[in-house]
Design a protein around this motif. Structure first.
Motif, PDB file in Angstrom:
ATOM      1  N   GLY A 219     -14.158 -19.997  13.295  1.00 28.56           N
ATOM      2  CA  GLY A 219     -12.843 -19.369  13.296  1.00 28.56           C
ATOM      3  C   GLY A 219     -12.022 -19.712  12.059  1.00 28.56           C
ATOM      4  N   CYS A 220     -10.772 -19.290  12.103  1.00 24.22           N
ATOM      5  CA  CYS A 220      -9.881 -19.477  10.942  1.00 24.22           C
ATOM      6  C   CYS A 220      -8.446 -19.493  11.465  1.00 24.22           C
ATOM      7  N   ASP A 221      -7.672 -20.463  11.022  1.00 30.44           N
ATOM      8  CA  ASP A 221      -6.278 -20.542  11.472  1.00 30.44           C
ATOM      9  C   ASP A 221      -5.448 -19.398  10.902  1.00 30.44           C
ATOM     10  N   THR A 222      -4.418 -19.036  11.621  1.00 29.83           N
ATOM     11  CA  THR A 222      -3.464 -18.075  11.081  1.00 29.83           C
ATOM     12  C   THR A 222      -2.842 -18.651   9.804  1.00 29.83           C
ATOM     13  N   GLY A 223      -2.776 -17.830   8.781  1.00 30.98           N
ATOM     14  CA  GLY A 223      -2.250 -18.295   7.489  1.00 30.98           C
ATOM     15  C   GLY A 223      -3.338 -18.776   6.550  1.00 30.98           C
ATOM     16  N   ASP A 224      -4.545 -18.918   7.070  1.00 31.27           N
ATOM     17  CA  ASP A 224      -5.652 -19.403   6.236  1.00 31.27           C
ATOM     18  C   ASP A 224      -6.614 -18.239   5.967  1.00 31.27           C
ATOM     19  N   ALA A 225      -7.642 -18.503   5.196  1.00 35.50           N
ATOM     20  CA  ALA A 225      -8.638 -17.478   4.868  1.00 35.50           C
ATOM     21  C   ALA A 225      -9.985 -18.147   4.667  1.00 35.50           C
ATOM     22  N   LYS A 226     -11.040 -17.420   4.950  1.00 36.38           N
ATOM     23  CA  LYS A 226     -12.404 -17.922   4.710  1.00 36.38           C
ATOM     24  C   LYS A 226     -13.195 -16.849   3.985  1.00 36.38           C
ATOM     25  N   ILE A 227     -14.217 -17.281   3.274  1.00 38.76           N
ATOM     26  CA  ILE A 227     -14.963 -16.343   2.431  1.00 38.76           C
ATOM     27  C   ILE A 227     -16.412 -16.248   2.911  1.00 38.76           C
ATOM     28  N   THR A 228     -16.955 -15.037   2.858  1.00 37.00           N
ATOM     29  CA  THR A 228     -18.355 -14.814   3.243  1.00 37.00           C
ATOM     30  C   THR A 228     -19.022 -13.926   2.203  1.00 37.00           C
ATOM     31  N   SER A 229     -20.330 -13.739   2.384  1.00 33.93           N
ATOM     32  CA  SER A 229     -21.025 -12.715   1.618  1.00 33.93           C
ATOM     33  C   SER A 229     -20.545 -11.344   2.082  1.00 33.93           C
ATOM     34  N   ALA A 230     -20.941 -10.312   1.345  1.00 38.79           N
ATOM     35  CA  ALA A 230     -20.439  -8.969   1.672  1.00 38.79           C
ATOM     36  C   ALA A 230     -21.509  -8.093   2.329  1.00 38.79           C
ATOM     37  N   TYR A 231     -22.750  -8.544   2.357  1.00 38.41           N
ATOM     38  CA  TYR A 231     -23.835  -7.814   3.018  1.00 38.41           C
ATOM     39  C   TYR A 231     -23.920  -6.382   2.506  1.00 38.41           C
ATOM     40  N   ASN A 232     -23.811  -5.386   3.380  1.00 39.35           N
ATOM     41  CA  ASN A 232     -24.018  -4.001   2.923  1.00 39.35           C
ATOM     42  C   ASN A 232     -22.824  -3.407   2.174  1.00 39.35           C
ATOM     43  N   LEU A 233     -21.736  -4.149   2.108  1.00 39.41           N
ATOM     44  CA  LEU A 233     -20.589  -3.656   1.337  1.00 39.41           C
ATOM     45  C   LEU A 233     -20.874  -3.836  -0.158  1.00 39.41           C
TER      46      LEU A 233
ATOM     47  N   ARG B  48      -1.859 -16.492  -0.740  1.00 46.83           N
ATOM     48  CA  ARG B  48      -2.150 -17.599  -1.653  1.00 46.83           C
ATOM     49  C   ARG B  48      -3.562 -18.125  -1.439  1.00 46.83           C
ATOM     50  N   ARG B  49      -3.943 -18.354  -0.187  1.00 46.73           N
ATOM     51  CA  ARG B  49      -5.280 -18.872   0.118  1.00 46.73           C
ATOM     52  C   ARG B  49      -6.357 -17.890  -0.351  1.00 46.73           C
ATOM     53  N   SER B  50      -6.114 -16.606  -0.151  1.00 44.26           N
ATOM     54  CA  SER B  50      -7.117 -15.607  -0.565  1.00 44.26           C
ATOM     55  C   SER B  50      -7.286 -15.633  -2.079  1.00 44.26           C
ATOM     56  N   LEU B  51      -6.181 -15.725  -2.797  1.00 42.95           N
ATOM     57  CA  LEU B  51      -6.260 -15.766  -4.264  1.00 42.95           C
ATOM     58  C   LEU B  51      -6.935 -17.056  -4.720  1.00 42.95           C
ATOM     59  N   GLU B  52      -6.623 -18.156  -4.055  1.00 41.15           N
ATOM     60  CA  GLU B  52      -7.288 -19.430  -4.395  1.00 41.15           C
ATOM     61  C   GLU B  52      -8.794 -19.321  -4.186  1.00 41.15           C
ATOM     62  N   LEU B  53      -9.188 -18.769  -3.037  1.00 43.59           N
ATOM     63  CA  LEU B  53     -10.620 -18.638  -2.748  1.00 43.59           C
ATOM     64  C   LEU B  53     -11.307 -17.752  -3.782  1.00 43.59           C
ATOM     65  N   ALA B  54     -10.631 -16.696  -4.172  1.00 43.20           N
ATOM     66  CA  ALA B  54     -11.223 -15.792  -5.172  1.00 43.20           C
ATOM     67  C   ALA B  54     -11.494 -16.547  -6.465  1.00 43.20           C
ATOM     68  N   ILE B  55     -10.525 -17.319  -6.907  1.00 52.01           N
ATOM     69  CA  ILE B  55     -10.709 -18.060  -8.167  1.00 52.01           C
ATOM     70  C   ILE B  55     -11.773 -19.145  -8.013  1.00 52.01           C
ATOM     71  N   GLU B  56     -11.714 -19.871  -6.897  1.00 52.82           N
ATOM     72  CA  GLU B  56     -12.716 -20.937  -6.669  1.00 52.82           C
ATOM     73  C   GLU B  56     -14.139 -20.378  -6.683  1.00 52.82           C
ATOM     74  N   ASN B  57     -14.279 -19.114  -6.292  1.00 57.47           N
ATOM     75  CA  ASN B  57     -15.616 -18.506  -6.219  1.00 57.47           C
ATOM     76  C   ASN B  57     -15.905 -17.577  -7.399  1.00 57.47           C
ATOM     77  N   ASN B  58     -15.134 -17.773  -8.469  1.00 57.66           N
ATOM     78  CA  ASN B  58     -15.351 -17.031  -9.724  1.00 57.66           C
ATOM     79  C   ASN B  58     -15.267 -15.522  -9.584  1.00 57.66           C
ATOM     80  N   MET B  59     -14.456 -15.070  -8.646  1.00 57.82           N
ATOM     81  CA  MET B  59     -14.220 -13.633  -8.529  1.00 57.82           C
ATOM     82  C   MET B  59     -13.250 -13.208  -9.640  1.00 57.82           C
ATOM     83  N   LYS B  60     -13.504 -12.075 -10.231  1.00 63.06           N
ATOM     84  CA  LYS B  60     -12.612 -11.586 -11.285  1.00 63.06           C
ATOM     85  C   LYS B  60     -11.674 -10.494 -10.776  1.00 63.06           C
TER      86      LYS B  60
END
Ligand code: AR6
Length: 346
Positions: free
Chosen positions: A92-106, A139-151
């Motif tokens: 799960g994931c707390d409200t206000g937080d975010a988690k990252i996964t693979s995108a599979y067929n997306l 904020r968490r989503s943007l942090e996760l994106a940068i931590e995972n080298n998303m551009k």
């Protein structure tokens, strides 16, 4: 309905939207102009599962991360069963937080699952809690994106559907928090594109009205001798780079039930940003245009937390998409649902 994929190069940045006069400058912006930021922020109205060349998208999930309706249902259907299996392993994931996964067929590298606040529930706990939690999601989503080298990253309008967050307040919070994030810790440049991907025209209108406050153009409009707004010339190349045609009907997912009339949020909005207060000059007359066809739950009704996990093997159905919209037991959750844990981490 099977809309084509929109390549990232065709998603208009704020800079381009000003040139195309799709964004109108505000005479009292809240922030100074920044070409870099205006070339980074982009806006479109589209199904977020139908973008191309974007590194990651942000899904509006629930605390169980087990799929649901709205954009969450669309993301899981398009991604396939693998996404649900990975989500199950995340506790799960707390409200206000975010988690990252693979995108599979997306067609993305990653999917970020952010759990936005249930607006009316959190408001009853504390007046400023919905905004704190929504800011935290961005904020968490943007942090996760940068931590995972998303551009590049595309956000759905978190919490503005089943969770009932007013779209103008949500857009203001998203834009302000994104600007603050990009301006902190040398984050400018780490993300090449931050896209706000709206689904309904009311959300798109809110962004179009509010972007000029948070991301003003480099050149403010000038008055001519005749008092008319000066319009800088737009090069033929830019004009030729026509935007995707705006949809003539609300985008819908296969199997969604008939839409119904719903009152839109107030078009005039106070924008408190620190010590400043700005009120948008939008007509106070409520025209027929301000009532529109939307596909949402009744006002005040919210979802239960016992969403059935989405069936990713089946095409979308009215039951999938609207499953959580048909129930309304938010009051029963007041005692059981807590977001203290996550806010306490800040
Ligand atoms: N692409 C982009 N935006 C979309 C799409 C799409 N395909 N479909 C809907 N939206 P919602 P929430 C917009 O209800 O309010 C789920 O059941 C929609 O117009 O999806 O955060 C989850 O499992 C709205 O502006 O998310 C949670 O339980 C925005 O996405 C709960 O809903 C968010 O609407 C989360 O509620």
């Amino acid at each position: 309905m099977n809309p084509p994929y929109i390549p990232i190069a065709e998603i208009p940045t704020v800079s381009l939207l000003y040139k195309l006069r799709r964004l109108i400058p505000n005479s009292q912006p809240l922030n100074p102009p920044s070409k870099t930021l205006n070339d980074t922020i982009a806006l479109l109205r589209n199904d977020i599962t139908k973008l191309e060349g974007v590194d990651c998208i942000v899904n509006a999930a629930n605390e169980q991360l087990m799929g649901g309706g709205g954009v969450d249902g669309a993301v899981h259907r398009a991604a396939g069963r693998g996404l649900l299996e990975e989500c199950r392993s995340l506790n799960g994931c707390d409200t206000g937080d975010a988690k990252i996964t693979s995108a599979y067929n997306l067609p993305y590298k990653r999917v970020i699952h952010a759990v936005g606040p249930m607006y009316h529930y959190e408001k009853r706990v504390s007046g400023d809690r919905p905004e704190s939690l929504l800011r935290s999601c961005y904020r968490r989503s943007l942090e996760l994106a940068i931590e995972n080298n998303m551009k590049s990253i595309a956000f759905a309008a978190l919490s503005t559907g089943i969770y009932g967050y007013p779209c103008w307040e949500a857009a203001r919070t998203a834009l302000d928090e994104t600007r603050k994030f990009l301006e902190s810790d040398n984050n400018i440049g780490r993300l090449e594109r931050v896209i706000f991907c709206n689904f309904e025209s009311k959300d798109e209108r809110a962004y179009e009205q509010l972007i000029p406050l948070f991301f003003p153009p480099e050149e403010q409009p000038r008055n001519t001798d005749h008092g008319e707004l000066h319009r800088e010339s737009v090069s033929p190349a830019i004009l030729a780079a026509s935007l995707p045609d705006p949809p003539t009907v609300e985008p819908s997912l296969e199997g969604q039930p008939e839409s119904k009339k719903q009152r839109l949020d107030a078009p005039e909005v106070g924008c408190d940003a620190g010590t400043q207060t700005h009120v948008l000059t939008v007509s106070e007359e409520k025209s027929e245009d301000e009532w529109e066809e939307v596909k949402k739950s009744e006002a005040g009704r919210t979802e239960t937390l016992d969403d059935d996990p989405i069936e990713v093997d089946f095409p979308s159905s009215a039951t999938d998409v609207q499953s959580v919209q048909s129930s309304g037991i938010i009051d029963e959750m007041v005692d059981s649902h807590s977001t203290d844990g996550f806010l306490g981490k800040d």
